[in-house]
Design a protein around this motif. Structure first.
Motif, short mmCIF file in Angstrom:
data_model
loop_
_atom_site.label_atom_id
_atom_site.label_comp_id
_atom_site.label_asym_id
_atom_site.label_seq_id
_atom_site.Cartn_x
_atom_site.Cartn_y
_atom_site.Cartn_z
N ARG A 23 0.82 -1.22 0.00
CA ARG A 23 0.00 0.00 0.00
C ARG A 23 0.85 1.26 0.00
O ARG A 23 0.43 2.31 -0.49
CB ARG A 23 -0.93 0.00 1.21
N ALA A 24 2.06 1.17 0.56
CA ALA A 24 2.97 2.32 0.60
C ALA A 24 3.80 2.43 -0.69
O ALA A 24 4.65 3.30 -0.80
CB ALA A 24 3.89 2.20 1.81
N GLY A 25 3.57 1.51 -1.64
CA GLY A 25 4.30 1.55 -2.90
C GLY A 25 5.67 0.91 -2.83
O GLY A 25 6.51 1.16 -3.70
N ARG A 26 5.91 0.09 -1.83
CA ARG A 26 7.20 -0.57 -1.65
C ARG A 26 7.01 -2.08 -1.82
O ARG A 26 5.90 -2.55 -1.97
CB ARG A 26 7.77 -0.23 -0.29
N THR A 27 8.11 -2.80 -1.77
CA THR A 27 8.04 -4.26 -1.91
C THR A 27 8.64 -4.95 -0.70
O THR A 27 9.38 -4.34 0.07
CB THR A 27 8.81 -4.73 -3.16
N HIS A 28 8.33 -6.22 -0.57
CA HIS A 28 8.90 -7.06 0.48
C HIS A 28 9.88 -7.99 -0.23
O HIS A 28 9.48 -8.98 -0.85
CB HIS A 28 7.78 -7.84 1.18
N PRO A 29 11.18 -7.67 -0.19
CA PRO A 29 12.16 -8.40 -1.00
C PRO A 29 12.23 -9.91 -0.71
O PRO A 29 12.42 -10.70 -1.63
CB PRO A 29 13.50 -7.75 -0.66
N GLU A 30 12.04 -10.30 0.54
CA GLU A 30 12.14 -11.72 0.88
C GLU A 30 11.03 -12.54 0.23
O GLU A 30 11.28 -13.61 -0.33
CB GLU A 30 12.12 -11.92 2.40
N SER A 31 9.80 -12.05 0.28
CA SER A 31 8.70 -12.81 -0.31
C SER A 31 8.75 -12.75 -1.83
O SER A 31 8.41 -13.72 -2.51
CB SER A 31 7.34 -12.32 0.21
N ARG A 32 9.20 -11.63 -2.38
CA ARG A 32 9.34 -11.53 -3.83
C ARG A 32 10.39 -12.53 -4.32
O ARG A 32 10.19 -13.22 -5.33
CB ARG A 32 9.72 -10.12 -4.24
N ALA A 33 11.49 -12.64 -3.61
CA ALA A 33 12.54 -13.60 -3.98
C ALA A 33 12.03 -15.03 -3.84
O ALA A 33 12.35 -15.90 -4.66
CB ALA A 33 13.77 -13.38 -3.12
N ALA A 34 11.23 -15.29 -2.81
CA ALA A 34 10.67 -16.63 -2.61
C ALA A 34 9.72 -16.98 -3.75
O ALA A 34 9.69 -18.13 -4.22
CB ALA A 34 9.95 -16.71 -1.27
N ALA A 35 8.94 -16.01 -4.22
CA ALA A 35 8.03 -16.25 -5.35
C ALA A 35 8.82 -16.57 -6.61
O ALA A 35 8.47 -17.49 -7.36
CB ALA A 35 7.12 -15.05 -5.57
N GLU A 36 9.88 -15.83 -6.84
CA GLU A 36 10.71 -16.09 -8.02
C GLU A 36 11.38 -17.47 -7.92
O GLU A 36 11.44 -18.21 -8.91
CB GLU A 36 11.77 -15.01 -8.17
N ALA A 37 11.84 -17.84 -6.74
CA ALA A 37 12.45 -19.15 -6.54
C ALA A 37 11.44 -20.27 -6.79
O ALA A 37 11.78 -21.32 -7.35
CB ALA A 37 13.02 -19.25 -5.13
N GLU A 38 10.19 -20.04 -6.43
CA GLU A 38 9.14 -21.04 -6.65
C GLU A 38 8.88 -21.22 -8.15
O GLU A 38 8.63 -22.34 -8.61
CB GLU A 38 7.86 -20.63 -5.93
#
Length: 75
Positions: A23-38
């Motif tokens: 909502r603040a226009g930022r990302t959560h790097p750990e979960s984004r990396a986990a999604a890419e790894a999946e």
């Protein structure tokens, strides 16, 4: 490009933090990396960074990402 939907198990605290960051226009790097790894684990090649879609209402809570993938590299 086709989209692959990824769901990641998480806890409610992390899910709330990811939603607040989104909502603040930022990302959560750990979960984004986990999604890419999946995506890689499923045998596909990501064509773009994962996009946060939302969370599920179930138990356990899951983070939902969509990732564009290349179609010429299917498993």
């Amino acid at each position: 490009m086709p989209l692959l939907r990824i769901q990641l198990d998480t806890d409610r605290t992390t899910a709330r933090r990811v939603i607040d960051l989104h909502r603040a226009g930022r990302t959560h790097p750990e979960s984004r990396a986990a999604a890419e790894a999946e995506v890689w684990r499923k045998g596909y090649t990501p064509a773009a960074v994962p996009v946060f879609i939302g969370t599920t209402n179930g138990d356990p809570v899951r983070l939902v990402y969509e990732v564009e993938i290349y179609t010429d590299t299917t498993p």
